[in-house]
Design a protein around this motif. Structure first.
Motif, PDB file in Angstrom:
ATOM      1  N   GLU A  52       0.837  -1.196   0.000  1.00 48.25           N
ATOM      2  CA  GLU A  52       0.000   0.000   0.000  1.00 48.25           C
ATOM      3  C   GLU A  52       0.873   1.247   0.000  1.00 48.25           C
ATOM      4  OE1 GLU A  52      -3.401   0.303  -0.094  1.00 48.25           O
ATOM      5  OE2 GLU A  52      -3.379  -1.856  -0.488  1.00 48.25           O
ATOM      6  N   LYS A  53       0.442   2.228  -0.770  1.00 49.86           N
ATOM      7  CA  LYS A  53       1.132   3.510  -0.844  1.00 49.86           C
ATOM      8  C   LYS A  53       0.080   4.570  -1.127  1.00 49.86           C
ATOM      9  CE  LYS A  53       2.111   2.788  -5.719  1.00 49.86           C
ATOM     10  NZ  LYS A  53       0.764   2.388  -5.889  1.00 49.86           N
ATOM     11  N   PRO A  54       0.395   5.845  -0.945  1.00 50.21           N
ATOM     12  CA  PRO A  54      -0.577   6.888  -1.301  1.00 50.21           C
ATOM     13  C   PRO A  54      -0.976   6.771  -2.770  1.00 50.21           C
ATOM     14  CG  PRO A  54       1.243   7.819  -0.048  1.00 50.21           C
ATOM     15  CD  PRO A  54       1.613   6.395  -0.359  1.00 50.21           C
ATOM     16  N   THR A  55      -2.225   7.050  -3.060  1.00 51.23           N
ATOM     17  CA  THR A  55      -2.732   6.844  -4.419  1.00 51.23           C
ATOM     18  C   THR A  55      -2.060   7.732  -5.453  1.00 51.23           C
ATOM     19  OG1 THR A  55      -4.534   8.403  -4.005  1.00 51.23           O
ATOM     20  CG2 THR A  55      -5.008   6.057  -3.683  1.00 51.23           C
ATOM     21  N   HIS A  56      -1.578   8.906  -5.060  1.00 52.72           N
ATOM     22  CA  HIS A  56      -0.960   9.797  -6.045  1.00 52.72           C
ATOM     23  C   HIS A  56       0.458   9.363  -6.406  1.00 52.72           C
ATOM     24  CE1 HIS A  56       0.774  11.503  -2.380  1.00 52.72           C
ATOM     25  NE2 HIS A  56       1.703  12.033  -3.162  1.00 52.72           N
ATOM     26  N   ILE A  57       1.028   8.414  -5.675  1.00 50.53           N
ATOM     27  CA  ILE A  57       2.341   7.871  -6.027  1.00 50.53           C
ATOM     28  C   ILE A  57       2.095   6.638  -6.882  1.00 50.53           C
ATOM     29  CG2 ILE A  57       4.500   6.883  -5.187  1.00 50.53           C
ATOM     30  CD1 ILE A  57       4.180   8.587  -2.671  1.00 50.53           C
ATOM     31  N   ARG A  58       2.401   6.749  -8.163  1.00 51.26           N
ATOM     32  CA  ARG A  58       2.074   5.676  -9.108  1.00 51.26           C
ATOM     33  C   ARG A  58       3.084   4.549  -9.090  1.00 51.26           C
ATOM     34  NH1 ARG A  58      -2.082   7.370 -12.673  1.00 51.26           N
ATOM     35  NH2 ARG A  58      -2.127   5.165 -13.160  1.00 51.26           N
ATOM     36  N   GLY A  59       4.272   4.779  -8.532  1.00 53.28           N
ATOM     37  CA  GLY A  59       5.324   3.774  -8.478  1.00 53.28           C
ATOM     38  C   GLY A  59       6.660   4.469  -8.332  1.00 53.28           C
ATOM     39  N   VAL A  60       7.718   3.762  -8.684  1.00 51.22           N
ATOM     40  CA  VAL A  60       9.066   4.329  -8.628  1.00 51.22           C
ATOM     41  C   VAL A  60       9.797   3.983  -9.927  1.00 51.22           C
ATOM     42  CG1 VAL A  60       9.258   4.264  -6.109  1.00 51.22           C
ATOM     43  CG2 VAL A  60      10.017   2.296  -7.436  1.00 51.22           C
ATOM     44  N   ILE A  61      10.791   4.805 -10.265  1.00 50.19           N
ATOM     45  CA  ILE A  61      11.674   4.495 -11.379  1.00 50.19           C
ATOM     46  C   ILE A  61      13.106   4.615 -10.882  1.00 50.19           C
ATOM     47  CG2 ILE A  61      10.107   5.188 -13.232  1.00 50.19           C
ATOM     48  CD1 ILE A  61      11.730   7.763 -13.500  1.00 50.19           C
ATOM     49  N   GLU A  62      13.995   3.918 -11.570  1.00 43.99           N
ATOM     50  CA  GLU A  62      15.413   3.973 -11.220  1.00 43.99           C
ATOM     51  C   GLU A  62      16.016   5.209 -11.876  1.00 43.99           C
ATOM     52  OE1 GLU A  62      19.506   3.891 -11.631  1.00 43.99           O
ATOM     53  OE2 GLU A  62      18.288   3.415 -13.382  1.00 43.99           O
ATOM     54  N   PHE A  63      16.739   5.993 -11.059  1.00 42.61           N
ATOM     55  CA  PHE A  63      17.430   7.166 -11.575  1.00 42.61           C
ATOM     56  C   PHE A  63      18.697   7.360 -10.755  1.00 42.61           C
ATOM     57  CE2 PHE A  63      18.227  11.797 -11.507  1.00 42.61           C
ATOM     58  CZ  PHE A  63      18.527  11.959 -12.846  1.00 42.61           C
ATOM     59  N   ASN A  64      19.831   7.390 -11.410  1.00 42.41           N
ATOM     60  CA  ASN A  64      21.137   7.554 -10.751  1.00 42.41           C
ATOM     61  C   ASN A  64      21.367   6.513  -9.651  1.00 42.41           C
ATOM     62  OD1 ASN A  64      21.850   9.674 -12.379  1.00 42.41           O
ATOM     63  ND2 ASN A  64      21.476  11.253 -10.859  1.00 42.41           N
ATOM     64  N   GLY A  65      20.947   5.294  -9.887  1.00 48.16           N
ATOM     65  CA  GLY A  65      21.178   4.221  -8.934  1.00 48.16           C
ATOM     66  C   GLY A  65      20.198   4.183  -7.773  1.00 48.16           C
ATOM     67  N   LEU A  66      19.212   5.068  -7.742  1.00 51.31           N
ATOM     68  CA  LEU A  66      18.208   5.103  -6.684  1.00 51.31           C
ATOM     69  C   LEU A  66      16.830   4.957  -7.285  1.00 51.31           C
ATOM     70  CD1 LEU A  66      19.555   8.214  -4.762  1.00 51.31           C
ATOM     71  CD2 LEU A  66      19.845   5.824  -4.095  1.00 51.31           C
ATOM     72  N   TYR A  67      15.891   4.507  -6.470  1.00 50.65           N
ATOM     73  CA  TYR A  67      14.498   4.480  -6.891  1.00 50.65           C
ATOM     74  C   TYR A  67      13.830   5.754  -6.403  1.00 50.65           C
ATOM     75  CZ  TYR A  67      14.872  -0.282  -8.494  1.00 50.65           C
ATOM     76  OH  TYR A  67      15.218  -1.404  -9.200  1.00 50.65           O
ATOM     77  N   ILE A  68      13.260   6.513  -7.332  1.00 50.95           N
ATOM     78  CA  ILE A  68      12.613   7.771  -6.980  1.00 50.95           C
ATOM     79  C   ILE A  68      11.104   7.648  -7.202  1.00 50.95           C
ATOM     80  CG2 ILE A  68      14.679   9.104  -7.521  1.00 50.95           C
ATOM     81  CD1 ILE A  68      13.244  10.022 -10.109  1.00 50.95           C
ATOM     82  N   PRO A  69      10.300   8.347  -6.391  1.00 51.66           N
ATOM     83  CA  PRO A  69       8.848   8.263  -6.553  1.00 51.66           C
ATOM     84  C   PRO A  69       8.386   8.947  -7.831  1.00 51.66           C
ATOM     85  CG  PRO A  69       9.408   9.843  -4.837  1.00 51.66           C
ATOM     86  CD  PRO A  69      10.689   9.191  -5.274  1.00 51.66           C
ATOM     87  N   VAL A  70       7.328   8.390  -8.410  1.00 49.41           N
ATOM     88  CA  VAL A  70       6.675   8.990  -9.571  1.00 49.41           C
ATOM     89  C   VAL A  70       5.268   9.353  -9.124  1.00 49.41           C
ATOM     90  CG1 VAL A  70       5.845   8.632 -11.918  1.00 49.41           C
ATOM     91  CG2 VAL A  70       8.040   7.672 -11.216  1.00 49.41           C
ATOM     92  N   ILE A  71       4.962  10.650  -9.188  1.00 54.53           N
ATOM     93  CA  ILE A  71       3.671  11.124  -8.702  1.00 54.53           C
ATOM     94  C   ILE A  71       2.762  11.494  -9.863  1.00 54.53           C
ATOM     95  CG2 ILE A  71       4.646  11.942  -6.516  1.00 54.53           C
ATOM     96  CD1 ILE A  71       4.458  14.806  -7.690  1.00 54.53           C
ATOM     97  N   ASP A  72       1.475  11.518  -9.563  1.00 53.42           N
ATOM     98  CA  ASP A  72       0.459  11.918 -10.527  1.00 53.42           C
ATOM     99  C   ASP A  72      -0.351  13.044  -9.895  1.00 53.42           C
ATOM    100  OD1 ASP A  72      -1.525  12.203 -12.398  1.00 53.42           O
ATOM    101  OD2 ASP A  72      -2.144  10.101 -12.372  1.00 53.42           O
ATOM    102  N   PRO A  73       0.003  14.315 -10.163  1.00 54.77           N
ATOM    103  CA  PRO A  73      -0.723  15.431  -9.555  1.00 54.77           C
ATOM    104  C   PRO A  73      -2.207  15.457  -9.917  1.00 54.77           C
ATOM    105  CG  PRO A  73       1.334  16.201 -10.486  1.00 54.77           C
ATOM    106  CD  PRO A  73       1.147  14.780 -10.939  1.00 54.77           C
ATOM    107  N   GLY A  74      -2.588  14.830 -11.032  1.00 55.90           N
ATOM    108  CA  GLY A  74      -3.995  14.786 -11.417  1.00 55.90           C
ATOM    109  C   GLY A  74      -4.869  14.114 -10.367  1.00 55.90           C
ATOM    110  N   ILE A  75      -4.330  13.142  -9.664  1.00 58.96           N
ATOM    111  CA  ILE A  75      -5.095  12.452  -8.616  1.00 58.96           C
ATOM    112  C   ILE A  75      -5.391  13.412  -7.480  1.00 58.96           C
ATOM    113  CG2 ILE A  75      -4.974  10.628  -6.867  1.00 58.96           C
ATOM    114  CD1 ILE A  75      -3.392   8.969  -8.917  1.00 58.96           C
ATOM    115  N   LEU A  76      -4.410  14.207  -7.088  1.00 54.05           N
ATOM    116  CA  LEU A  76      -4.601  15.147  -5.985  1.00 54.05           C
ATOM    117  C   LEU A  76      -5.423  16.365  -6.391  1.00 54.05           C
ATOM    118  CD1 LEU A  76      -1.012  15.105  -4.491  1.00 54.05           C
ATOM    119  CD2 LEU A  76      -3.040  14.009  -3.554  1.00 54.05           C
ATOM    120  N   LEU A  77      -5.185  16.878  -7.580  1.00 59.07           N
ATOM    121  CA  LEU A  77      -5.810  18.135  -7.980  1.00 59.07           C
ATOM    122  C   LEU A  77      -7.160  17.959  -8.664  1.00 59.07           C
ATOM    123  CD1 LEU A  77      -2.567  19.864  -9.276  1.00 59.07           C
ATOM    124  CD2 LEU A  77      -3.663  20.131  -7.043  1.00 59.07           C
ATOM    125  N   LEU A  78      -7.340  16.859  -9.393  1.00 56.95           N
ATOM    126  CA  LEU A  78      -8.604  16.623 -10.101  1.00 56.95           C
ATOM    127  C   LEU A  78      -9.394  15.443  -9.559  1.00 56.95           C
ATOM    128  CD1 LEU A  78      -7.498  17.102 -13.823  1.00 56.95           C
ATOM    129  CD2 LEU A  78      -8.607  18.767 -12.329  1.00 56.95           C
TER     130      LEU A  78
END
Length: 184
Positions: A52-78
């Motif tokens: 389980e994670k907050p709904t606006h966090i769609r997942g993570v992607i690898e960037f510079n050797g780390l996993y960073i969150p990927v957010i969807d502002p549409g979920i929060l704003l719309l």
């Protein structure tokens, strides 16, 4: 540690499978000519977390050797998620918190918006209507308080991961206790 699921999933009961690979762009610092500096990083997999994670966090992607969150502002704003298609992409936005550099991915529904965003002047609004996610990125660049909110996504993911780990540890503990009781 990131745990992921590999099965294709259906989105909202539609007979389309959820895309997991996205073209990724990095929003770098503005150049001396006040143009935005966007770098294409190629394709990256959006890793779906199996806890389980907050709904606006769609997942993570690898960037510079780390996993960073990927957010969807549409979920929060719309109140609705952005629609994924083969034209969707992820814009990685750098931000600072307590003198450390962080990166957060933002889902963009249409890669054409990235191209228009890159070609526009930083102080001039784009001519055509833009999505809420691009609007979020434009407004975030103007608002100094946005960096703390972007950092909160890291904290939320860490709390969810720890909670999941505690739950898994408890399940393993209960299983071991049951096995010991059976062996007595």
């Amino acid at each position: 540690m990131v745990t992921m699921t590999r099965k294709p999933r259906q989105v909202h009961g539609i007979n389309k499978f959820h895309y997991s690979w996205f073209t990724t762009f990095l929003l770098a610092h503005e150049t001396k000519a006040r143009k935005l500096n966007l770098c294409c990083l190629g394709c990256r997999e959006l890793v779906k977390l199996d806890y389980e994670k907050p709904t606006h966090i769609r997942g993570v992607i690898e960037f510079n050797g780390l996993y960073i969150p990927v957010i969807d502002p549409g979920i929060l704003l719309l109140g609705r998620p952005s629609a994924f298609s083969n034209l969707s992409c992820i814009l990685i936005v750098p931000h600072r918190w307590e003198n450390q550099q962080y990166y957060t991915g933002v889902v963009i529904e249409d890669i054409d918006e990235i191209m228009e965003f890159a070609s526009s002047e930083p102080d001039i609004e784009p001519l055509r209507d833009i999505s809420v996610n691009i609007r979020f990125v434009l407004d975030m660049r103007k608002s100094p308080g946005a960096e703390s909110w972007l950092y909160e996504n890291y904290r939320m993911l860490e709390i969810c991961r720890n909670e999941n780990q505690h739950e898994q540890d408890y399940i393993a503990f209960r299983r071991r206790c049951s096995e010991k009781m059976l062996s007595i």
